[in-house]
Design an enzyme around this catalytic site. Structure first.
Site, short mmCIF file in Angstrom:
data_model
loop_
_atom_site.label_atom_id
_atom_site.label_comp_id
_atom_site.label_asym_id
_atom_site.label_seq_id
_atom_site.Cartn_x
_atom_site.Cartn_y
_atom_site.Cartn_z
N LYS A 1 2.33 4.30 12.68
CA LYS A 1 3.46 5.10 13.20
C LYS A 1 4.59 4.22 13.73
CE LYS A 1 0.99 7.15 16.34
NZ LYS A 1 -0.26 6.43 16.08
N GLU B 1 5.71 6.50 21.24
CA GLU B 1 4.70 7.10 22.15
C GLU B 1 5.26 8.37 22.79
OE1 GLU B 1 1.83 5.84 21.96
OE2 GLU B 1 2.02 3.67 21.67
N ILE B 2 5.89 9.20 21.99
CA ILE B 2 6.53 10.42 22.52
C ILE B 2 5.50 11.35 23.18
CG2 ILE B 2 6.43 11.69 20.30
CD1 ILE B 2 9.45 11.81 22.63
P1 TMP Z 1 -0.66 3.96 19.10
O1 TMP Z 1 -0.71 5.30 18.50
O2 TMP Z 1 0.69 3.34 19.05
O3 TMP Z 1 -1.72 3.06 18.61
O4 TMP Z 1 -0.89 4.11 20.67
C1 TMP Z 1 -1.51 5.19 21.26
C2 TMP Z 1 -1.69 4.98 22.74
O5 TMP Z 1 -2.20 6.18 23.31
C3 TMP Z 1 -2.69 3.88 23.13
O6 TMP Z 1 -2.21 3.20 24.29
C4 TMP Z 1 -3.94 4.65 23.51
C5 TMP Z 1 -3.38 5.94 24.07
N1 TMP Z 1 -4.23 7.12 23.93
C6 TMP Z 1 -4.44 7.92 25.06
O7 TMP Z 1 -3.93 7.63 26.13
N2 TMP Z 1 -5.22 9.03 24.93
C7 TMP Z 1 -5.80 9.41 23.74
O8 TMP Z 1 -6.46 10.45 23.70
C8 TMP Z 1 -5.58 8.58 22.59
C9 TMP Z 1 -6.18 8.95 21.28
C10 TMP Z 1 -4.79 7.45 22.74
MG MG Z 2 2.13 2.61 18.03
#
Ligand code: TMP
Ligand code: MG
Ligand code: ZN
Length: 209
Positions: free
Chosen positions: A19, A91-92
């Site tokens: 993404k 990270e919206i």
């Molecule tokens: P990414 O999609 O750019 O890899 O980052 C997603 C971020 O979201 C990562 O820091 C982990 C976090 N996350 C949560 O806080 N809760 C969740 O349920 C999930 C799946 C990811």
């Molecule tokens: Mg990402």
């Protein structure tokens, strides 16, 4: 003359689906066309640094960090001044609902807003404001990762804590990467409770004809 409105593009999918890479590609493409770009990220994501967005393949891009306060969210309107044509937000899913009003104002002002975020949380349920964002978008691209267990398309993000799947009641937010998350397909995804996909489905009364 009528003013021309902008648009909202959404890039979503599981973790490790590319993404942020896709968001960066679109922003770079705009810059090649000499459009001025503003990049925003949520302050909570401090994985590489608080001042950049970064993809799992190591690409980085300087970004303004914004937290959940009303003042900070409204600051996006100031940062996206007249000269800015394209606003990218990574990270919206971490942002509160107030950001939707800001996004609509930017679109009304003729700007292109491109956001990237997780459509589902570790429970397999819609993540925060994502359903609303996707509903008002002009375009939605849903990316898939590859399941680390079986190699099929991965639709889910599995959270692993102490080598076992996280519990359904664990907090939604846990910033991290490979050390606590894996991409999994629907069959290999494990959670100790059936996901509630539509928590508040509207009730319709049958009408008599
Ligand atoms: P990414 O999609 O750019 O890899 O980052 C997603 C971020 O979201 C990562 O820091 C982990 C976090 N996350 C949560 O806080 N809760 C969740 O349920 C999930 C799946 C990811
Ligand atoms: Mg990402
Ligand atoms: Zn699988």
């Amino acid at each position: 003359m009528k003013n021309t409105k902008g648009k909202l593009e959404v890039v979503c999918g599981s973790m490790f689906s590319g993404k942020t890479e896709e968001l960066m590609r679109r922003l770079r493409r705009a810059e090649f066309a000499k459009q001025s770009v503003l990049t925003i990220k949520h302050k909570i994501d401090n994985r590489k640094s608080v001042a950049t967005i970064s993809s799992h393949n190591g690409l980085e891009r300087v970004a303004f960090s914004i937290n959940n306060s009303k003042e900070n969210i409204n600051k996006i309107l100031e940062l996206a001044n007249k000269n800015i044509q394209v606003i990218g937000i990574d990270e919206i899913q971490f942002f509160p609902i107030e950001i939707i009003d800001v996004i609509v104002k930017l679109i009304d002002a003729g700007k292109t807003v491109i956001v990237a975020g997780l459509d589902l949380d570790f429970k397999g349920e819609p993540f925060g404001i994502m359903p609303l964002i996707m509903a008002i978008a002009d375009s939605v691209l849903k990316l898939k990762a590859i399941c680390v267990i079986c190699g099929k398309d991965a639709h889910h993000t599995q959270r692993i804590v102490n080598d076992v799947p996280a519990k359904y009641d664990d907090p939604i937010i846990l910033v991290g990467a490979k050390e606590c998350y894996e991409a999994r397909c629907r069959s290999c995804f494990a959670i100790d409770k059936q996901a509630v996909l539509i928590p508040q489905a509207p009730q319709y009364k049958e009408t008599q004809t």
